[in-house]
Design a protein around this motif. Structure first.
Motif, PDB file in Angstrom:
ATOM      1  N   THR A  25      13.039 -29.355 -42.565  1.00 36.84           N
ATOM      2  CA  THR A  25      14.113 -29.753 -43.478  1.00 36.84           C
ATOM      3  C   THR A  25      14.688 -28.602 -44.313  1.00 36.84           C
ATOM      4  N   SER A  41      18.613 -27.501 -44.319  1.00 34.21           N
ATOM      5  CA  SER A  41      19.455 -27.586 -45.526  1.00 34.21           C
ATOM      6  C   SER A  41      20.020 -26.249 -45.957  1.00 34.21           C
ATOM      7  N   ILE A  72      20.134 -38.964 -42.460  1.00 35.48           N
ATOM      8  CA  ILE A  72      21.217 -38.492 -43.324  1.00 35.48           C
ATOM      9  C   ILE A  72      22.489 -39.301 -43.091  1.00 35.48           C
ATOM     10  N   HIS A 131      22.573 -28.386 -47.900  1.00 33.20           N
ATOM     11  CA  HIS A 131      22.867 -29.744 -47.466  1.00 33.20           C
ATOM     12  C   HIS A 131      22.455 -30.722 -48.551  1.00 33.20           C
ATOM     13  N   SER A 135      21.408 -33.594 -48.616  1.00 32.05           N
ATOM     14  CA  SER A 135      20.198 -34.404 -48.443  1.00 32.05           C
ATOM     15  C   SER A 135      18.982 -33.743 -49.106  1.00 32.05           C
TER      16      SER A 135
END
Lengths: 169, 169, 169, 169
Positions: free
Chosen positions: B132, B136, B167, C114, C116
């Motif tokens: 993750t 990101s 998402i 991002h 998220s």
């Protein structure tokens, strides 16, 4: 590593001979004990990148930065570029004008370089001149900090060798 | 794109089937009109980089950054790694201890990562978790700024797809 | 280094006290013999960058990379952010929704991350969790390669210290 | 932005007048509507970095890359460097030899540049020549991609202006 004729900045595919040379180069580097390159430099021309990748596959070297720069490109042969049956002149051939569609300023591969620096033709001295800043600011710092460096280029690497000989003299 | 058994972080060569798949992937991307990737991401495992290079050669895409990260690696299968005839368990297998020579903390490929983050075993949820931050902070900014991005990974890319589905949901 | 109230991700100016502390910090580092930092890390909040610049001016350290990341930001205090007369709760306060104009997903400073991953509220454990990848992939490699590193952050640096203590334990 | 005498590459502190100019520059940029710079370039000399930081504090611009390069340094005045009561000659003064302790090749600030590129003396034409690759490969790509760019330099920025005028002519 390319073919007959003055190819220069034309982005032609690596010839079968060039591919065989790249693989042989990888094998030779392995034999000579170059187990691991820390950083790899290539020109922006596909045949230079492909040569590096093919040699690196032979060496099983995969996870290192591969940095591309137009400053390692082959010599630009101006309006002689693409001509067969001519040999490289000692001086810069007639330059392509910046409005010529063949001029690098009109090629999207070079959109990240200001067009005022992109050549329409080059002598070998011009190649040394535009390669020098890349050597000084990018390749040399890696070498000086003890990294093992692979540079994949063109006949123009003679310019780099010339530069290194002048430095070491 | 690799073989039988739980290979995980073992840096095995790309199998002939994997090579054929990489070439086929390049051809398919070409057919579908992906003419030019602006940036390419791969794991630190050789088979992921080699797959990307082989697909990119097929696409004649050479001069773009190729960025490697351990965060895109295959799931780490702990002490099941290298075992044949076992299938991937749903939970994290018994972890390799940090003193085990097979632990990534003892592998020079990962010397640029702090060992406290390197796994000795992973569940699929652990893979999502360590992938993750790379999504990101590195991949997503490229996508969001309009770049065409190629990601070469492993079965673990299911973790990225899972993340993207969450998402977009 | 900031003021009363739960400021969190609010990008308030460095207070006069904070400025005095930054200068004093530079003087102290000089006294203690930290003549030259090789790389500097700060959060994305102005008061963290300004603190670093003021300390570095005192140290006469100018020509090194200064790298900013949201992962070094202060803890996000959710809907308590900006409130005066409240103290930091041990758990994460009520989160700002992603449609709330105060949520970082709607702040152009964070357009390269991002959404998220961007928090609407954080516990101290959440801060440790989002700071860890930046430590492992960015700060630690510098430290491990022998560089002298300066990190300018917030009360949230307690999370980094906590992380380091756990690593060294 | 510095003082009397031919300071050149001497890394002297920003004078009080220079500091006042940097702050005034920040105020003026703010008045003129330059709310946000996306990237900042400075020389490697402390007074250039400090000028940028002081202007940026005034503008409340903190979280953007600040990139330092020797190619934006002041003109090198050779053995006239540090002399007071002399004015800048039109040609390059007598060069410092590479064994001279004052030569940049012996200054750790420049350890990341190959010494063959570092000047022992410069004419204004030499400055234009060494600044050009940095303009073409680093500053121009930012400008061309629509970024708002701040460059902090020296009287030598006249070389950049000269270069831009030649390009636009």
């Amino acid at each position: 590593m390319a073919s007959k004729g003055l190819v220069g900045w034309q982005d032609v595919d690596l010839s079968p001979e060039g591919q065989a040379e790249a693989v042989a180069c990888g094998k030779l580097l392995k034999e000579k004990g170059f187990a691991k390159f820390d950083v790899v430099f290539t020109s922006l021309l596909g045949r230079s990148v492909k040569s590096a990748w093919m040699a690196l596959m032979e060496l099983e070297n995969f996870a290192m930065p591969v940095i591309n720069s137009w400053r390692l490109n082959e010599r630009h042969f101006g309006d002689l570029q693409g001509k067969e049956g001519v040999s490289a002149p000692t001086t810069a051939p007639t330059a392509l004008s910046m409005t010529d569609s063949r001029h690098p300023a009109n090629d999207t591969h070079y959109r990240n370089v200001h067009k005022s620096s992109l050549p329409g033709s080059e002598s070998l001295a011009n190649v040394v001149e535009r390669m020098t800043p890349f050597w000084s600011d990018n390749i040399a710092p890696c070498v000086m900090s003890g990294k093992t460096v692979l540079v994949s280029g063109h006949a123009s690497l003679r310019a780099l060798v010339k530069l290194l000989e002048a430095i070491l003299a």
